[in-house]
Design a protein around this motif. Structure first.
Motif, short mmCIF file in Angstrom:
data_model
loop_
_atom_site.label_atom_id
_atom_site.label_comp_id
_atom_site.label_asym_id
_atom_site.label_seq_id
_atom_site.Cartn_x
_atom_site.Cartn_y
_atom_site.Cartn_z
N VAL A 1 43.78 43.43 42.49
CA VAL A 1 43.04 44.10 42.00
C VAL A 1 43.09 45.79 42.25
CG1 VAL A 1 40.32 44.28 42.63
CG2 VAL A 1 41.44 42.42 43.56
N ARG A 42 42.05 37.08 54.60
CA ARG A 42 43.55 37.36 52.98
C ARG A 42 44.67 37.69 53.74
NH1 ARG A 42 40.15 37.32 47.46
NH2 ARG A 42 43.01 36.33 47.29
N GLU A 93 35.50 40.57 52.62
CA GLU A 93 35.42 39.95 51.83
C GLU A 93 37.38 39.46 52.19
OE1 GLU A 93 33.91 37.81 49.96
OE2 GLU A 93 31.58 38.91 50.69
N THR A 94 37.87 40.30 52.40
CA THR A 94 39.20 40.09 52.59
C THR A 94 40.01 39.68 54.03
OG1 THR A 94 40.21 42.30 52.77
CG2 THR A 94 39.77 41.83 50.32
N ASP A 139 40.81 38.82 40.17
CA ASP A 139 40.20 38.57 41.39
C ASP A 139 38.22 38.97 40.88
OD1 ASP A 139 38.35 36.92 43.79
OD2 ASP A 139 40.55 37.58 44.48
N GLU A 140 38.36 38.08 39.85
CA GLU A 140 36.96 38.50 39.63
C GLU A 140 35.62 38.34 40.16
OE1 GLU A 140 35.98 37.04 35.68
OE2 GLU A 140 37.98 37.06 34.70
N LEU A 196 35.65 39.04 43.53
CA LEU A 196 36.02 39.86 44.64
C LEU A 196 35.56 41.42 43.52
CD1 LEU A 196 36.80 41.11 47.36
CD2 LEU A 196 39.17 42.03 46.82
N CYS A 201 50.51 36.95 43.09
CA CYS A 201 49.34 36.66 43.28
C CYS A 201 48.31 36.99 42.59
CB CYS A 201 49.40 36.52 45.00
SG CYS A 201 49.32 38.61 44.91
N PRO A 202 47.17 37.10 42.77
CA PRO A 202 46.12 38.71 42.01
C PRO A 202 46.18 40.12 42.92
CG PRO A 202 45.11 36.29 42.93
CD PRO A 202 46.31 36.05 43.38
N LYS A 256 37.49 43.92 35.83
CA LYS A 256 37.51 42.55 35.95
C LYS A 256 38.73 41.66 34.91
CE LYS A 256 33.02 41.31 36.56
NZ LYS A 256 31.99 39.76 36.60
N ASP A 274 48.33 37.16 49.85
CA ASP A 274 48.09 36.49 48.93
C ASP A 274 46.69 37.15 47.93
OD1 ASP A 274 45.93 36.62 50.25
OD2 ASP A 274 46.10 34.75 51.54
N LEU A 275 46.53 38.40 48.40
CA LEU A 275 46.00 39.10 47.01
C LEU A 275 46.59 41.01 47.48
CD1 LEU A 275 43.85 40.17 46.02
CD2 LEU A 275 42.41 40.35 48.29
#
Length: 409
Positions: free
Chosen positions: A265, A302, A298-299, A214-215, A217, A262-263, A201, A181-182
């Motif tokens: 980064v 996920r 933060e992940t 994923d702004e 994050l 998925c997003p 971004k 999912d990321l």
């Protein structure tokens, strides 16, 4: 435009220098990686040494005097001054003239709905109908695997040379990609600063469409790095190919499965040379550690797939070595690369770093920094080598770039 005075101390920006034959003359083509100007600047070969004096330590007159001393002739100062002015007009010097151009270009970049693919139509087809067949042409014996790991190491070399390895690693990672999912893509920033981590971004686009950003994050990671530092080199994302080539393969896997991506980064990582020279280690760098800590936190909940979009060694005369890559040297390099890949497969970031640093990065490992950060993020792993190749880097096949594909659990 800001006029340069005679007391200014010009500094040349990081550029690509390519020897070319232009209008029957041997010249240097000065390529700006940021492409701040649409002008193409060619410098006569005889003036090439002049550029070494544009280091911010000399006035224009002092540059001229030093150049005259170097060539052993009393040249007209007009030659030197006009060359410097031409560099300034093309935004190739570090000064306010260039900074204004950067600010304008950055504003334009950020105003766009996405980061446009820089290599489409050149490094790979821009037509979304042609792209699948082109990428599948590299498949050979590669096939999807029932692998659901956390990290991959993929090349960022051009597809003509590295296509087989790309195909093997991305097809092998297909199940994990579709589960994610990321996706984090850490790519080499070929024009980044020492120890830099550069974010954006902007969502990356491919011929298939847009990979979502994923702004939220990115904002949290920027806070860990310091917002100014995190975006100081954001313009590097515009033309940097390392993230882009992996993004194309990522989008291809989703497209072939009929699934929305998925997003993703994108993270560009600069040079670790400062650590190597100073004898320090990136593990002791508070800013990099804070970045990894926030990324892990933060992940944590996920399904993340981390990608190091990197190449390995760059060796031979084409890279400044005084030897050719004969069979014995190729075999030795294979062994050295295997030891590095073993460290990566084990998730041993410190062994990865120490192996390269111990020899002063003499093999010029292009994935030195981004692979290290990915290994720090993943922690202890196991995994497997999917592919390895040594790609020619000159017409004589005396220089090479080594690449690999790894799947990390």
């Amino acid at each position: 435009m800001i006029t340069m005075n005679n007391d200014s101390r010009p500094i040349l920006r990081p550029l690509d220098f390519q020897p070319v034959l232009y209008q029957g003359q041997q010249m240097w083509f000065l390529r700006d990686p940021l492409q701040l100007s649409d002008r193409q600047l060619f410098l006569p070969e005889a003036l090439g040494p002049l550029l070494t004096f544009l280091d911010g330590k000399r006035t224009r007159k002092e540059i001229h005097d030093a150049f005259c001393q170097l060539v052993g002739a009393a040249l007209d100062s007009k030659i030197t001054f006009e060359a410097i002015d031409q560099l300034d007009d093309a935004y190739l010097l570090e000064n306010e003239n260039t900074e204004q151009a950067k600010r304008a270009l950055l504003a334009e970049y950020r105003s766009q709905p996405y980061r446009a693919p820089a290599l489409a139509g050149n490094g790979y087809p821009s037509d979304p109908q042609e792209l699948p067949e082109h990428l599948q042409s590299y498949a050979g014996g590669s096939q999807a695997m029932n692998w659901h790991g956390r990290g991959i190491v993929s090349p960022h070399i051009d597809l003509n040379r590295g296509g087989r390895v790309y195909s093997q690693v991305w097809r092998g990672a297909e199940a994990a990609i579709l589960d994610a999912d990321l996706v984090l893509i850490l790519g080499t920033d070929h024009y980044g600063g020492l120890g830099t981590v550069t974010l954006t971004k902007q969502a990356y686009a491919t011929p298939y469409g847009i990979l979502p950003a994923d702004e939220a994050l990115v904002d949290k990671l920027a806070a860990a790095l310091g917002a100014e530092a995190a975006f100081a080199n954001e313009l590097n994302h515009r033309q940097e190919h390392s993230v882009e080539l992996s993004a194309v393969w990522l989008h291809h896997i989703f497209r072939q499965a009929g699934k929305e991506p998925c997003p993703m980064v994108p993270i560009l990582v600069g040079s670790f040379q400062e650590f190597v020279v100073n004898g320090t280690k990136p593990a002791a760098n508070d800013r990099l550690s804070a970045f990894i800590d926030v990324l892990q936190k933060e992940t944590a909940d996920r399904k993340v797939l981390a990608v190091a979009s990197v190449d390995l060694a760059h060796v031979g005369p084409n890279f400044g070595d005084n030897f050719v890559m004969d069979q014995a040297r190729r075999e030795k390099l294979t062994k050295q690369d295997h030891e590095l890949m073993t460290a990566a497969i084990n998730g041993d970031a410190e062994s990865w770093y120490s192996q390269i640093a111990a020899v002063g990065d003499r093999n010029r490992i292009c994935g030195f920094a981004p692979t290290y950060l990915m290994l720090r993020y993943l922690g202890q792993t196991s995994g497997q080598q999917i592919a390895y190749d040594q790609c020619p880097a000159d017409n004589q096949d005396s220089s090479l770039v080594s690449i690999c594909g790894l799947l990390l659990d």
